[in-house]
Design an enzyme around this catalytic site. Structure first.
Site, PDB file in Angstrom:
ATOM      1  N   CYS A   1      55.103  21.353  45.713  1.00 13.70           N
ATOM      2  CA  CYS A   1      53.843  21.101  45.013  1.00 13.70           C
ATOM      3  C   CYS A   1      54.145  20.449  43.676  1.00 13.70           C
ATOM      4  O   CYS A   1      55.024  20.907  42.936  1.00 13.70           O
ATOM      5  CB  CYS A   1      53.075  22.403  44.808  1.00 13.70           C
ATOM      6  SG  CYS A   1      51.577  22.230  43.815  1.00 13.70           S
TER       7      CYS A   1
ATOM      8  N   ASP B   1      34.757  58.387  47.039  1.00 11.64           N
ATOM      9  CA  ASP B   1      35.679  58.112  45.944  1.00 11.64           C
ATOM     10  C   ASP B   1      37.015  58.767  46.282  1.00 11.64           C
ATOM     11  O   ASP B   1      37.173  59.982  46.163  1.00 11.64           O
ATOM     12  CB  ASP B   1      35.116  58.663  44.633  1.00 11.64           C
ATOM     13  CG  ASP B   1      36.054  58.431  43.455  1.00 11.64           C
ATOM     14  OD1 ASP B   1      37.114  57.803  43.645  1.00 11.64           O
ATOM     15  OD2 ASP B   1      35.725  58.888  42.339  1.00 11.64           O
TER      16      ASP B   1
ATOM     17  N   CYS C   1      50.362  47.264  49.018  1.00  9.05           N
ATOM     18  CA  CYS C   1      50.527  45.954  48.385  1.00  9.05           C
ATOM     19  C   CYS C   1      51.184  46.072  47.013  1.00  9.05           C
ATOM     20  O   CYS C   1      51.220  45.103  46.253  1.00  9.05           O
ATOM     21  CB  CYS C   1      49.185  45.226  48.275  1.00  9.05           C
ATOM     22  SG  CYS C   1      47.920  46.117  47.352  1.00  9.05           S
TER      23      CYS C   1
END
EC number: 2.1.1.190
Length: 473
Positions: free
Chosen positions: A112, A381, A428
Site C-alpha cells: 500500500c 449485563d 480478541c
C-alpha cells in the site's frame, strides 16, 4: 545492543537524572546512568545508537533485549536498526524504526502506498506468513509463561486469504474545506486523516466505493456535519452508513441517494440520537456463519471483519465444544448468534446472552426466521456478578465465551462456582484472556487446547481460542 548504562560510583544517593556524555561533537555519545535513574527519551535519542532486534512480540513489534528492553515498531528479528524513542519507563523503551541498517530476509516493501502513514495496517513491512509464525510463537511463549500449559496443547493457527480480507470498515472524514474533502483512515499515532482513493485490504466491493463516495460528498456544506462513514459488505449487498451530528441539507441527502442508486448499494444515514433513515435499500444485509446459517446485522451491529476466517473460527469452536442433543449450553457475549445458531443446530438447548438489547431482538428474530427455536435469548449485563450468578443457577454442561477486548472476568469467576464441564473461550485480547484463563485454571480447569486466530492480518491485533475442561476432583 549498543546503548549501555554506567551506575554511579559515588555515595550520593539523591535522584540525579541520567545524562548524555561525549568528548566532542564528532565523537559517539553514550548514555551515562546514575544509580537511581534511567535515561530519558531525549537522552536515548541524543545517543543515536543502533539496536539489534532478537525477537518479535505478539503485536508484531521488534524486541531487543539487554540491560534495557526495547519494543520497536517496524523492526524485525535479526535486524540492526536506528530508532526514535517514544517513551521510556525504567527498563522498558517504546520506539519506532528510523533507519534499517541490516534488513531481515523477511522484510518486504509495503503493498500500500500510504502504509507508513495510515494507522489501518502496521505490519505490511514483513512477509505475512513470517509475521503469523513469529506472532504465533510469541503468544505461545507468553501463555506458557503466564499459564503453564503443556506445549502439545498449542494448535496450528487459523488463517485465511490475504490481502483483501476486510468486509467492514469505518472511514474518517475531514470536511473543514468541503471542496477538498479527505476520506480515509486516521494516521498512525496521530489525529490527521490519510486521504485514500481505495484500500488494498478491503474487499473489492468496498474499496471501489471510496473514490465515488468522496466525489458524492465533495462541495456540500453538510459534509462538515458527517462524523464518519461505515461500510459493510454482506453476502447479498453492501451497506453504507453515514453518521452525522446535525440535520443534513436536502441537496446533500439527494447526492447520497444518487450515489447509492448509481453504485447499487444500501444507503442509511444516522443522526446524533442514533436514529436511522434508510435512503436506498437493495436488500437487508446478510452475513453467513456455518452450516448454512446467516446473520442479519443492523448498520451498527458487530460482525467479524474477516468473513473467511470467521467461518473457520466458528467451525473450530464447534469442533472443540462438541455440542450434542440434550445438553444445556451457554453462549455468552452471543451478539447476533454467530456461534449460537450452529450450536443450536446440534439439538442442544442454548442460552444466548448479550449485553446489547437491540442485538438480542435482532438475533432472536433472525433465528426464528431460520427455524431455530431451542434458544433462550437474553439481554444481561455480564459484568454484574449477581445477574451472572442468577443466570448460571440452572446449570450448564458447556459454555462458549466470545467477549469484547475487556474480557470476561466476572463471568469466569462465576463459572468457577458453577462448574460446567467444558468452556471454549474466544478472545480478541490476549492480555485479558491470560488474566481470565488464570482464574479458570486456579479454579480447577485445565487448558486442553489453545491457538491463534489471524482475524486481522497486517495489524497489531490477534485473536485466540482455548478449550478448558474441568479437572476431576
Amino acid at each position: 545492543m549498543a546503548i549501555f548504562y554506567k551506575p554511579s560510583k559515588g555515595k550520593n544517593k539523591s535522584n540525579v537524572k541520567g545524562r548524555v556524555r561525549g568528548a566532542g561533537s564528532g565523537e559517539k555519545q553514550h548514555i551515562v546512568k546514575t544509580k537511581q535513574s534511567w535515561p530519558s527519551v531525549d537522552d536515548i535519542n541524543a545517543a543515536n545508537e543502533a539496536v539489534t532486534i532478537d525477537g518479535m512480540d505478539w503485536q508484531g513489534q521488534g524486541v531487543a533485549r539487554g540491560d534495557t528492553l526495547y519494543f520497536v515498531d517496524g523492526a524485525l528479528p535479526g535486524e540492526t536498526v536506528e530508532i526514535k524513542a517514544l517513551s521510556s519507563n525504567k527498563q522498558i523503551v517504546n520506539a519506532k524504526v528510523t533507519k534499517v541498517n541490516t534488513p531481515s530476509e523477511h522484510r518486504q516493501k509495503p503493498f500500500c502506498g500510504v502504509a507508513n502513514q495510515c494507522g489501518g495496517c502496521q505490519l505490511q513491512h514483513v512477509e505475512p506468513q513470517e509475521a503469523l509464525a513469529l506472532r504465533d510463537d510469541a503468544l505461545k511463549s507468553m501463555f506458557q509463561r503466564k499459564l503453564g500449559f503443556n506445549e502439545g496443547a498449542w494448535q496450528a493457527p487459523v488463517s485465511g486469504n490475504r490481502p483483501r480480507y476486510r468486509r467492514k470498515a469505518r472511514l474518517a472524514i475531514d470536511a473543514r474545506n468541503p471542496d477538498k474533502i479527505k476520506l480515509g483512515f486516521r494516521e498512525n499515532a496521530g489525529k490527521n486523516i490519510v486521504d485514500i482513493e481505495g484500500c488494498p485490504v478491503l474487499v473489492e466491493s468496498l474499496s471501489q466505493l471510496i473514490a465515488p463516495l468522496k466525489s458524492a460528498i465533495t462541495g456540500y456544506a453538510s459534509a462538515r456535519l458527517v462524523g464518519h462513514v461505515s461500510l459493510l459488505a454482506g453476502e447479498n449487498a453492501v451497506q453504507v452508513t453515514v453518521k452525522h451530528t446535525r440535520s443534513l441539507a436536502n441537496d446533500f441527502i439527494a447526492s447520497l441517494s444518487q450515489f447509492a442508486v448509481e453504485q447499487n448499494v444500501n444507503m442509511t444515514i444516522e443522526d446524533g440520537n442514533g436514529e436511522f433513515t434508510h435512503l436506498h435499500e437493495i436488500a437487508p444485509i446478510t452475513c453467513n456463519t456455518v452450516d448454512g446459517f446467516y446473520l442479519q446485522p443492523g448498520p451498527n451491529d458487530f460482525v467479524q471483519v474477516n468473513a473467511e476466517v470467521n467461518t473457520k473460527m466458528v467451525a473450530q469452536a464447534l469442533s472443540w465444544l462438541a455440542p450434542k442433543a440434550g445438553e444445556r449450553i451457554a453462549d455468552w457475549f452471543s451478539g447476533l448468534g454467530n456461534f449460537t445458531l450452529p450450536i443450536a443446530n446440534s439439538g442442544a438447548t442454548v442460552s444466548a446472552v448479550e449485553g446489547v438489547a437491540e442485538m438480542v431482538q435482532r438475533a432472536k428474530s433472525n433465528a426464528l426466521e431460520q427455524g431455530i427455536t431451542n434458544v433462550d435469548w437474553m439481554q444481561l449485563d455480564l459484568a454484574d456478578e449477581k445477574s451472572v450468578d442468577k443466570a448460571l443457577a440452572g446449570g450448564f454442561d458447556k459454555v462458549l465465551l466470545d467477549p469484547s477486548r475487556e474480557g470476561a472476568l466476572t463471568v469466569c469467576h462465576a463459572l468457577v462456582r458453577a462448574t460446567p464441564n467444558t468452556i471454549v473461550y474466544v478472545s480478541c485480547n490476549p492480555n485479558t484472556f491470560s488474566r481470565d484463563a488464570r482464574v479458570l485454571i486456579d479454579g480447577g480447569y485445565q487448558m486442553q487446547k489453545a491457538g491463534v486466530v489471524e482475524m486481522f492480518p497486517f495489524t497489531h491485533h490477534m485473536e485466540t481460542m482455548a478449550l478448558f475442561t474441568r479437572q476431576q476432583q
